[in-house]
Design a protein around this motif. Structure first.
Motif, PDB file in Angstrom:
ATOM      1  N   TYR A   6      -9.803  62.054  -5.091  1.00 38.62           N
ATOM      2  CA  TYR A   6      -9.621  61.119  -3.971  1.00 38.62           C
ATOM      3  C   TYR A   6     -10.026  59.733  -4.423  1.00 38.62           C
ATOM      4  O   TYR A   6     -11.196  59.497  -4.767  1.00 38.62           O
ATOM      5  CB  TYR A   6     -10.484  61.528  -2.770  1.00 38.62           C
ATOM      6  CG  TYR A   6     -10.044  62.816  -2.103  1.00 38.62           C
ATOM      7  CD1 TYR A   6     -10.352  64.048  -2.673  1.00 38.62           C
ATOM      8  CD2 TYR A   6      -9.316  62.803  -0.918  1.00 38.62           C
ATOM      9  CE1 TYR A   6      -9.948  65.230  -2.073  1.00 38.62           C
ATOM     10  CE2 TYR A   6      -8.907  63.980  -0.310  1.00 38.62           C
ATOM     11  CZ  TYR A   6      -9.219  65.191  -0.889  1.00 38.62           C
ATOM     12  OH  TYR A   6      -8.816  66.360  -0.302  1.00 38.62           O
ATOM     13  N   TYR A   7      -9.048  58.822  -4.416  1.00 39.92           N
ATOM     14  CA  TYR A   7      -9.354  57.436  -4.773  1.00 39.92           C
ATOM     15  C   TYR A   7      -8.264  56.534  -4.206  1.00 39.92           C
ATOM     16  O   TYR A   7      -7.127  56.953  -4.039  1.00 39.92           O
ATOM     17  CB  TYR A   7      -9.466  57.257  -6.300  1.00 39.92           C
ATOM     18  CG  TYR A   7     -10.055  55.908  -6.648  1.00 39.92           C
ATOM     19  CD1 TYR A   7     -11.379  55.630  -6.319  1.00 39.92           C
ATOM     20  CD2 TYR A   7      -9.297  54.904  -7.233  1.00 39.92           C
ATOM     21  CE1 TYR A   7     -11.923  54.380  -6.572  1.00 39.92           C
ATOM     22  CE2 TYR A   7      -9.832  53.661  -7.490  1.00 39.92           C
ATOM     23  CZ  TYR A   7     -11.136  53.400  -7.152  1.00 39.92           C
ATOM     24  OH  TYR A   7     -11.681  52.166  -7.380  1.00 39.92           O
ATOM     25  N   TRP A   8      -8.610  55.271  -3.956  1.00 40.76           N
ATOM     26  CA  TRP A   8      -7.660  54.299  -3.419  1.00 40.76           C
ATOM     27  C   TRP A   8      -6.339  54.351  -4.196  1.00 40.76           C
ATOM     28  O   TRP A   8      -6.329  54.329  -5.422  1.00 40.76           O
ATOM     29  CB  TRP A   8      -8.241  52.876  -3.519  1.00 40.76           C
ATOM     30  CG  TRP A   8      -9.582  52.750  -2.883  1.00 40.76           C
ATOM     31  CD1 TRP A   8     -10.774  52.538  -3.517  1.00 40.76           C
ATOM     32  CD2 TRP A   8      -9.900  52.844  -1.484  1.00 40.76           C
ATOM     33  NE1 TRP A   8     -11.804  52.494  -2.598  1.00 40.76           N
ATOM     34  CE2 TRP A   8     -11.297  52.679  -1.344  1.00 40.76           C
ATOM     35  CE3 TRP A   8      -9.128  53.047  -0.333  1.00 40.76           C
ATOM     36  CZ2 TRP A   8     -11.947  52.722  -0.103  1.00 40.76           C
ATOM     37  CZ3 TRP A   8      -9.772  53.090   0.897  1.00 40.76           C
ATOM     38  CH2 TRP A   8     -11.161  52.928   0.997  1.00 40.76           C
ATOM     39  N   SER A   9      -5.243  54.328  -3.461  1.00 39.88           N
ATOM     40  CA  SER A   9      -3.952  54.580  -4.102  1.00 39.88           C
ATOM     41  C   SER A   9      -3.374  53.377  -4.839  1.00 39.88           C
ATOM     42  O   SER A   9      -2.499  53.542  -5.673  1.00 39.88           O
ATOM     43  CB  SER A   9      -2.958  55.051  -3.036  1.00 39.88           C
ATOM     44  OG  SER A   9      -2.874  54.100  -1.996  1.00 39.88           O
ATOM     45  N   ALA A  33      -4.823  60.662  -2.445  1.00 36.03           N
ATOM     46  CA  ALA A  33      -4.468  59.468  -1.667  1.00 36.03           C
ATOM     47  C   ALA A  33      -3.118  58.902  -2.113  1.00 36.03           C
ATOM     48  O   ALA A  33      -2.397  58.304  -1.309  1.00 36.03           O
ATOM     49  CB  ALA A  33      -5.562  58.417  -1.780  1.00 36.03           C
ATOM     50  N   ARG A  34      -2.771  59.092  -3.381  1.00 36.36           N
ATOM     51  CA  ARG A  34      -1.447  58.631  -3.825  1.00 36.36           C
ATOM     52  C   ARG A  34      -0.339  59.448  -3.178  1.00 36.36           C
ATOM     53  O   ARG A  34       0.738  58.946  -2.907  1.00 36.36           O
ATOM     54  CB  ARG A  34      -1.345  58.727  -5.352  1.00 36.36           C
ATOM     55  CG  ARG A  34      -2.153  57.648  -6.033  1.00 36.36           C
ATOM     56  CD  ARG A  34      -1.482  57.165  -7.296  1.00 36.36           C
ATOM     57  NE  ARG A  34      -2.394  56.278  -8.009  1.00 36.36           N
ATOM     58  CZ  ARG A  34      -2.477  56.202  -9.329  1.00 36.36           C
ATOM     59  NH1 ARG A  34      -1.724  56.976 -10.090  1.00 36.36           N
ATOM     60  NH2 ARG A  34      -3.322  55.356  -9.877  1.00 36.36           N
ATOM     61  N   GLY A  37      -1.654  59.125   1.164  1.00 38.02           N
ATOM     62  CA  GLY A  37      -2.146  57.877   1.745  1.00 38.02           C
ATOM     63  C   GLY A  37      -3.669  57.847   1.757  1.00 38.02           C
ATOM     64  O   GLY A  37      -4.331  58.890   1.726  1.00 38.02           O
ATOM     65  N   ASP A  38      -4.197  56.630   1.812  1.00 39.03           N
ATOM     66  CA  ASP A  38      -5.645  56.449   1.733  1.00 39.03           C
ATOM     67  C   ASP A  38      -6.391  57.086   2.903  1.00 39.03           C
ATOM     68  O   ASP A  38      -7.570  57.439   2.787  1.00 39.03           O
ATOM     69  CB  ASP A  38      -5.993  54.955   1.647  1.00 39.03           C
ATOM     70  CG  ASP A  38      -5.618  54.350   0.294  1.00 39.03           C
ATOM     71  OD1 ASP A  38      -5.338  55.123  -0.658  1.00 39.03           O
ATOM     72  OD2 ASP A  38      -5.596  53.113   0.194  1.00 39.03           O
ATOM     73  N   ASP A  39      -5.701  57.256   4.015  1.00 34.99           N
ATOM     74  CA  ASP A  39      -6.358  57.865   5.181  1.00 34.99           C
ATOM     75  C   ASP A  39      -6.834  59.295   4.919  1.00 34.99           C
ATOM     76  O   ASP A  39      -7.715  59.794   5.635  1.00 34.99           O
ATOM     77  CB  ASP A  39      -5.419  57.888   6.393  1.00 34.99           C
ATOM     78  CG  ASP A  39      -5.189  56.503   6.962  1.00 34.99           C
ATOM     79  OD1 ASP A  39      -5.928  55.572   6.565  1.00 34.99           O
ATOM     80  OD2 ASP A  39      -4.280  56.341   7.789  1.00 34.99           O
ATOM     81  N   MET A  41      -8.726  60.197   2.816  1.00 35.60           N
ATOM     82  CA  MET A  41     -10.137  60.165   2.392  1.00 35.60           C
ATOM     83  C   MET A  41     -11.097  60.062   3.572  1.00 35.60           C
ATOM     84  O   MET A  41     -12.285  60.375   3.451  1.00 35.60           O
ATOM     85  CB  MET A  41     -10.371  58.984   1.444  1.00 35.60           C
ATOM     86  CG  MET A  41      -9.488  59.057   0.193  1.00 35.60           C
ATOM     87  SD  MET A  41      -9.950  57.854  -1.077  1.00 35.60           S
ATOM     88  CE  MET A  41      -9.406  56.333  -0.328  1.00 35.60           C
ATOM     89  N   THR A  42     -10.580  59.581   4.699  1.00 33.66           N
ATOM     90  CA  THR A  42     -11.456  59.235   5.822  1.00 33.66           C
ATOM     91  C   THR A  42     -12.352  60.373   6.318  1.00 33.66           C
ATOM     92  O   THR A  42     -13.552  60.156   6.519  1.00 33.66           O
ATOM     93  CB  THR A  42     -10.617  58.656   6.986  1.00 33.66           C
ATOM     94  OG1 THR A  42      -9.770  57.631   6.438  1.00 33.66           O
ATOM     95  CG2 THR A  42     -11.491  58.075   8.059  1.00 33.66           C
ATOM     96  N   PRO A  57     -15.257  56.306  -2.398  1.00 35.52           N
ATOM     97  CA  PRO A  57     -14.418  56.889  -3.445  1.00 35.52           C
ATOM     98  C   PRO A  57     -14.804  56.292  -4.812  1.00 35.52           C
ATOM     99  O   PRO A  57     -15.337  55.179  -4.841  1.00 35.52           O
ATOM    100  CB  PRO A  57     -13.003  56.461  -3.055  1.00 35.52           C
ATOM    101  CG  PRO A  57     -13.105  55.949  -1.635  1.00 35.52           C
ATOM    102  CD  PRO A  57     -14.503  55.462  -1.462  1.00 35.52           C
TER     103      PRO A  57
END
Lengths: 236, 236
Positions: A6-9, A33-34, A37-39, A41-42, A57
């Motif tokens: 999990y990491y910013w896409s 997340a790729r 989507g980044d959500d 991870m929420t 992340p």
């Protein structure tokens, strides 16, 4: 084991140190997340999953375990991915070196955001100029000179007895710095022959070469840790 | 096992997180630089000892092992000092929490040295004012709120199932912040009842109480990580 990263896409960022290890080992993993989507991870960051609460992340899901912090994720992945030598003392050293990479990465980030991550670069540009000068003139020579010495003490080819996640992370560090500070790195690399040769060898590893040529390897950009602002580099 | 801790002799600094663990456990240890002077660290930092090359103090000598980086030293000491619960997942979480403490400690340091560690505070005072404001208003609420949530998810008394080195480090973090930012902490602590109660309980542990009352516990001062400059605290 199929891992979930999990990491910013949109950036390489800190997640790239993990991704390089997974790719080099040919591991089975989802880059969540790729894909979603980044959500995605929420819920983890809001504490809606059992177990460890990540502060930020990247984090890795491995079965029921949730593991955060780059150096800890690599410490965990090293043995199953065969990216760390056997033996407690070597594994401790690998982790220590990775934590020192963590330290310099934070300083590199702060060279373009010396006041606040929450502010735009443009709102801290004059401070960034001062901090980047110190990074180029004092901190990078100290950190990179340290890693050069680590290689030299070990025969020159690897940070540890054999190829490891530390070598992969040193490649990423050098690549990011080449992008962010091309003029300063041209100067500094004269004193870093072993780090330069190591970085080159990493790019020639078949799975890393394939990864770097794939769309999975995002380009460096101005949202990541390593950012290229010409005014923060050595003067022409 | 008799441990040897190496850290700058004049400050609590990062070494204090290790010292608290050794003291709480009643471990047998030498505080080498305090006994012999800071020069005793030089051969290690210059690579004149076999094994791991530390980048910076603190480092710990345990038999033939040399271990650097605060979080890694605590990860190593946790099991023999009985300062971490059993079980891989809990130990991973302990280390992750400690690495997050490492991150906030670095940000606290940079609030008084946002441009360069090598410059005097007075040469970066205006930048420090801006960075300290962001620390007080954004970063400390985020980090301390995170640790409060960690306690809450775990029943309130400890970060992990039982007393651990993480609890000791959270006490040190809160103590240092109380010293450096008394007005901001008065405000922030209203939302941090569990962290406040945990810190109080740590001071009541018999060996910690004895340590804190001893000359071995140096006072906070303006050379360490936690520094009190009134102009960096909340305005009156």
């Amino acid at each position: 084991m199929r891992y979930a990263l999990y990491y910013w896409s949109g950036i390489q960022g800190r997640g790239e140190f993990i991704r390089l290890a997974l790719e080099d080992a040919g591991a089975d993993y989802d880059d969540v997340a790729r894909d979603q989507g980044d959500d995605a991870m929420t819920p983890f960051l809001e504490g809606k999953h059992e177990g460890a609460l990540p502060f930020a992340p990247p984090f890795l899901k491995a079965g029921r375990l949730v593991i955060a912090q780059v150096a800890e994720i690599l410490q965990y992945l090293g043995p199953p991915l065969k990216l760390v030598p056997d033996g407690d003392s070597r594994r401790l050293y690998a982790h220590q070196l990775q934590l020192t990479i963590t330290d310099v990465v934070a300083e590199i980030h702060d060279s373009h955001h010396p006041i606040a991550s929450s502010l735009y670069y443009e709102d801290q540009r004059s401070e960034a100029r001062r901090r980047a000068k110190d990074l180029r003139e004092n901190r990078l020579p100290k950190f990179l000179g340290y890693f050069e010495q680590v290689l030299e003490r070990n025969g020159g080819r690897h940070a540890l007895r054999q190829h490891s996640y530390v070598d992969l992370s040193l490649f990423q560090l050098m690549s990011g710095l080449d992008y962010a500070f091309p003029r300063a790195m041209q100067r500094l690399k004269r004193e870093l022959p072993l780090l330069c040769a190591l970085s080159q060898r990493v790019t020639e590893r078949p799975r890393i070469a394939a990864y770097l040529a794939s769309p999975r390897r995002l380009a460096f950009n101005k949202d990541g840790i390593f950012r290229h602002y010409p005014e923060l580099d050595d003067p022409r």
